[in-house]
Design a protein around this motif. Structure first.
Motif, PDB file in Angstrom:
ATOM      1  N   ILE A  70       0.827  -1.209   0.000  1.00 43.48           N
ATOM      2  CA  ILE A  70       0.000   0.000   0.000  1.00 43.48           C
ATOM      3  C   ILE A  70       0.863   1.262   0.000  1.00 43.48           C
ATOM      4  N   VAL A  71       1.951   1.278   0.763  1.00 41.19           N
ATOM      5  CA  VAL A  71       2.767   2.505   0.873  1.00 41.19           C
ATOM      6  C   VAL A  71       3.922   2.500  -0.112  1.00 41.19           C
ATOM      7  N   LEU A  72       4.065   1.437  -0.907  1.00 42.43           N
ATOM      8  CA  LEU A  72       5.222   1.340  -1.799  1.00 42.43           C
ATOM      9  C   LEU A  72       5.328   2.508  -2.776  1.00 42.43           C
ATOM     10  N   PRO A  73       4.242   3.010  -3.368  1.00 47.10           N
ATOM     11  CA  PRO A  73       4.401   4.114  -4.332  1.00 47.10           C
ATOM     12  C   PRO A  73       4.907   5.401  -3.703  1.00 47.10           C
ATOM     13  N   VAL A  74       4.676   5.620  -2.424  1.00 46.75           N
ATOM     14  CA  VAL A  74       5.038   6.905  -1.819  1.00 46.75           C
ATOM     15  C   VAL A  74       6.297   6.809  -0.956  1.00 46.75           C
ATOM     16  N   VAL A  75       6.782   5.615  -0.710  1.00 44.82           N
ATOM     17  CA  VAL A  75       7.996   5.454   0.100  1.00 44.82           C
ATOM     18  C   VAL A  75       9.071   4.858  -0.809  1.00 44.82           C
ATOM     19  N   ALA A  76       9.904   5.730  -1.333  1.00 45.23           N
ATOM     20  CA  ALA A  76      10.913   5.280  -2.292  1.00 45.23           C
ATOM     21  C   ALA A  76      11.947   4.370  -1.651  1.00 45.23           C
ATOM     22  N   GLY A  77      12.193   4.563  -0.371  1.00 47.15           N
ATOM     23  CA  GLY A  77      13.196   3.752   0.290  1.00 47.15           C
ATOM     24  C   GLY A  77      12.845   2.277   0.284  1.00 47.15           C
ATOM     25  N   LEU A  78      11.552   1.945   0.283  1.00 49.15           N
ATOM     26  CA  LEU A  78      11.151   0.535   0.243  1.00 49.15           C
ATOM     27  C   LEU A  78      11.525  -0.109  -1.084  1.00 49.15           C
ATOM     28  N   ARG A  79      11.445   0.661  -2.153  1.00 47.04           N
ATOM     29  CA  ARG A  79      11.774   0.108  -3.466  1.00 47.04           C
ATOM     30  C   ARG A  79      13.266  -0.150  -3.594  1.00 47.04           C
ATOM     31  N   ASP A  80      14.069   0.628  -2.882  1.00 47.76           N
ATOM     32  CA  ASP A  80      15.514   0.480  -2.987  1.00 47.76           C
ATOM     33  C   ASP A  80      16.072  -0.521  -1.976  1.00 47.76           C
ATOM     34  N   SER A  81      15.257  -0.906  -1.000  1.00 43.37           N
ATOM     35  CA  SER A  81      15.754  -1.824   0.035  1.00 43.37           C
ATOM     36  C   SER A  81      15.703  -3.252  -0.465  1.00 43.37           C
ATOM     37  N   ARG A  82      16.324  -4.082   0.325  1.00 45.82           N
ATOM     38  CA  ARG A  82      16.397  -5.491  -0.054  1.00 45.82           C
ATOM     39  C   ARG A  82      15.284  -6.282   0.641  1.00 45.82           C
ATOM     40  N   LEU A  83      14.058  -6.062   0.167  1.00 46.33           N
ATOM     41  CA  LEU A  83      12.908  -6.737   0.754  1.00 46.33           C
ATOM     42  C   LEU A  83      12.522  -7.984  -0.022  1.00 46.33           C
ATOM     43  N   GLY A  84      13.176  -8.228  -1.103  1.00 44.42           N
ATOM     44  CA  GLY A  84      12.837  -9.396  -1.893  1.00 44.42           C
ATOM     45  C   GLY A  84      11.520  -9.256  -2.623  1.00 44.42           C
ATOM     46  N   LEU A  85      11.124  -7.996  -2.991  1.00 44.21           N
ATOM     47  CA  LEU A  85       9.860  -7.793  -3.703  1.00 44.21           C
ATOM     48  C   LEU A  85       9.994  -8.279  -5.141  1.00 44.21           C
ATOM     49  N   GLU A 141      10.177  -8.467  -9.109  1.00 41.08           N
ATOM     50  CA  GLU A 141      10.746  -7.488 -10.041  1.00 41.08           C
ATOM     51  C   GLU A 141       9.674  -6.755 -10.825  1.00 41.08           C
ATOM     52  N   VAL A 142       8.482  -7.340 -10.926  1.00 45.13           N
ATOM     53  CA  VAL A 142       7.425  -6.695 -11.691  1.00 45.13           C
ATOM     54  C   VAL A 142       7.044  -5.356 -11.075  1.00 45.13           C
ATOM     55  N   LEU A 143       7.303  -5.187  -9.780  1.00 42.76           N
ATOM     56  CA  LEU A 143       6.956  -3.930  -9.129  1.00 42.76           C
ATOM     57  C   LEU A 143       7.881  -2.786  -9.558  1.00 42.76           C
ATOM     58  N   ASP A 144       8.907  -3.110 -10.328  1.00 39.36           N
ATOM     59  CA  ASP A 144       9.757  -2.034 -10.842  1.00 39.36           C
ATOM     60  C   ASP A 144       9.071  -1.266 -11.964  1.00 39.36           C
ATOM     61  N   HIS A 145       8.051  -1.866 -12.560  1.00 36.94           N
ATOM     62  CA  HIS A 145       7.329  -1.172 -13.627  1.00 36.94           C
ATOM     63  C   HIS A 145       6.388  -0.136 -13.023  1.00 36.94           C
ATOM     64  N   THR A 146       6.191   0.947 -13.757  1.00 42.28           N
ATOM     65  CA  THR A 146       5.360   2.041 -13.262  1.00 42.28           C
ATOM     66  C   THR A 146       3.912   1.612 -13.059  1.00 42.28           C
ATOM     67  N   TRP A 147       3.369   0.870 -14.029  1.00 35.88           N
ATOM     68  CA  TRP A 147       1.957   0.455 -13.919  1.00 35.88           C
ATOM     69  C   TRP A 147       1.744  -0.481 -12.724  1.00 35.88           C
ATOM     70  N   ALA A 148       2.732  -1.378 -12.471  1.00 37.08           N
ATOM     71  CA  ALA A 148       2.619  -2.297 -11.336  1.00 37.08           C
ATOM     72  C   ALA A 148       2.744  -1.542 -10.024  1.00 37.08           C
ATOM     73  N   LEU A 149       3.589  -0.542 -10.012  1.00 34.67           N
ATOM     74  CA  LEU A 149       3.768   0.260  -8.805  1.00 34.67           C
ATOM     75  C   LEU A 149       2.487   1.024  -8.476  1.00 34.67           C
ATOM     76  N   ALA A 150       1.786   1.502  -9.538  1.00 33.85           N
ATOM     77  CA  ALA A 150       0.538   2.234  -9.309  1.00 33.85           C
ATOM     78  C   ALA A 150      -0.565   1.325  -8.789  1.00 33.85           C
ATOM     79  N   LEU A 151      -0.535   0.055  -9.177  1.00 39.38           N
ATOM     80  CA  LEU A 151      -1.583  -0.887  -8.731  1.00 39.38           C
ATOM     81  C   LEU A 151      -1.246  -1.580  -7.416  1.00 39.38           C
ATOM     82  N   SER A 152      -0.046  -1.379  -6.900  1.00 38.96           N
ATOM     83  CA  SER A 152       0.335  -2.096  -5.685  1.00 38.96           C
ATOM     84  C   SER A 152      -0.558  -1.762  -4.487  1.00 38.96           C
ATOM     85  N   PRO A 153      -1.034  -0.505  -4.290  1.00 32.67           N
ATOM     86  CA  PRO A 153      -1.961  -0.273  -3.169  1.00 32.67           C
ATOM     87  C   PRO A 153      -3.256  -1.078  -3.312  1.00 32.67           C
TER      88      PRO A 153
END
Length: 419
Positions: A136-151, A153-165
């Motif tokens: 839910i907070v992934l689009p607004v918290v950039a640090g989560l995308r750069d951390s090693r959370l094991g998310l 790879e599809v979430l690297d795309h813009t459309w997937a990031l917008a639908l993650s919430p």
């Protein structure tokens, strides 16, 4: 939509979710035992860090849970939890430990299902909310995308990031739906697996019959002792009031009879109520019998103005204590009925005789003196009939040859005349 939201998040759904979490907590010891078994079998030292091995340990632990659920106390514990949290009608569930092995096996099946569903939902409740919160907070918290959370790879795309919430909220709704569906299934299966067996229903019916018998006996005792005393005291006081200025000797006799009657009745009332006092160790007065108090009963009744002619053709001391006690109550109620319905100064004939193996008690008074029936009356004769029936005897009452006659016959083993 509102009904769907209530199904997922309503009060009942939340309580059932708690019930599932408790099942997961109960499953933990069995999972730990499963890990002890699975670790050496799979030659793995890190069972806790492997989801497949954890699931295998869970699968090994459930049969162990089923075996321990055969112990008698499992069903009362499970029934208490279902009644408190699952919203199941208490009448559909059994009380107490199971009486048969079939009931124990059903309890084991319920316990295994509870721990199985509870373990899965508990695991999901621990893992899904944090993952959904990250989505839910992934689009607004950039640090989560750069951390090693094991998310993924599809979430690297813009459309997937917008639908993650949306995916995060959908994941939470899916968790609530799984919990609600699991709780609903357990609530539906609870009556079949934890419900009363025919043996339980029979035992419950026997308990109700015993409770009803005690209540009826107490009602008879209270009606006969207190009812007779109130009738006698009322007539004694009324007779004393009428002759207060003209016959002081009768007044003194009536007051003494009132004192004696009330004192004895208080003792009998305490004896009857003592049955209702749980854990009351105080001694209570014994129930009166023909052998102990027939003369006193006649004396107190006559003091109220009732003219009683008594013919006793047996020795009350030879009667069995149970027969003597019930016969006393029957005589007491017969005289009380005469007091209530015929009034004072009415001649009453009482006869207690032995005939073969029967004790026969007869009271007679003129029907011309009998007043109108009291509203709600009839309990006294019903109580007499109940006492006679419980001893295997008979009771007959009604007008005959210008008199009201009550005849009760009680079976006895041996009746001897006075020596």
């Amino acid at each position: 939509m509102r009904e769907f939201a209530r199904f997922l998040f309503g009060r009942r759904a939340r309580r059932r979710w708690i019930h599932l979490i408790l099942g997961g907590a109960l499953a933990m010891p069995y999972v730990l035992v499963g890990e002890v078994i699975v670790g050496p079998v799979t030659d793995s030292r890190y069972v806790f860090n492997s989801l497949p091995l954890q699931l295998m340990s869970f699968a090994v632990g459930l049969p162990l849970a089923a075996i321990t659920a055969l112990f008698p106390l499992t069903r009362p514990m499970s029934v208490a939890g279902v009644r408190a949290l699952c919203g199941v009608d208490g009448d559909e569930l059994a009380d107490g430990p199971p009486r048969t092995w079939a009931a124990r096996r059903r309890t084991a099946g319920w316990f295994t299902l509870h721990l199985g569903f509870g373990g899965v939902i508990s695991g999901m409740s621990l893992a899904v909310p944090p993952f959904a919160a990250v989505l839910i907070v992934l689009p607004v918290v950039a640090g989560l995308r750069d951390s090693r959370l094991g998310l993924p790879e599809v979430l690297d795309h813009t459309w997937a990031l917008a639908l993650s919430p949306v995916a995060g909220v959908a994941t939470l709704i899916a968790l609530a739906a799984c919990a609600a569906a699991s709780g609903n299934l357990l609530a539906r299966w609870a009556p079949a697996l934890l419900g009363p067996t025919p043996e339980d229903r029979l035992a419950a019916a026997e308990r109700r019959a015993a409770d009803l018998a005690v209540r009826n006996r107490l009602a008879r005792e209270l009606h006969d002792s207190v009812g007779h005393a109130l009738s006698a005291v009322t007539l004694q006081a009324s007779a004393a009031r009428r002759v207060l200025d003209t016959d002081p000797d009768f007044v003194r006799e009536a007051l003494a009879a009132i004192e004696d009657t009330t004192r004895r009745t208080v003792g009998e009332l305490d004896a009857v109520l003592g049955v209702l006092r749980e854990g009351d160790d105080r001694s209570t007065a014994p129930a009166p019998t023909l052998a102990a108090d027939l003369d006193g009963l006649l004396r107190r009744t006559r003091a109220g103005g009732l003219r009683v002619t008594a013919t006793v053709e047996v020795d009350p001391a030879d009667l069995h204590p149970l027969v003597s006690r019930e016969a006393y109550r029957i005589v007491q109620e017969g005289l009380s009925n005469a007091l209530k319905h015929a009034g004072a100064r009415t001649p009453v004939d009482l006869r207690i005789a032995g005939s073969g193996n029967e004790l026969e008690i007869t009271t007679e008074n003129p029907t011309s003196a009998t007043g109108a029936p009291r509203p709600g009356g009839g309990h006294g004769l019903r109580g007499i009939a109940d006492r006679a029936r419980l001893l295997g005897g008979t009771c007959e009452a009604g007008p005959a040859d210008g008199v009201w006659r009550l005849t009760v016959r009680l079976p006895v083993e041996r009746i001897e005349g006075p020596s």
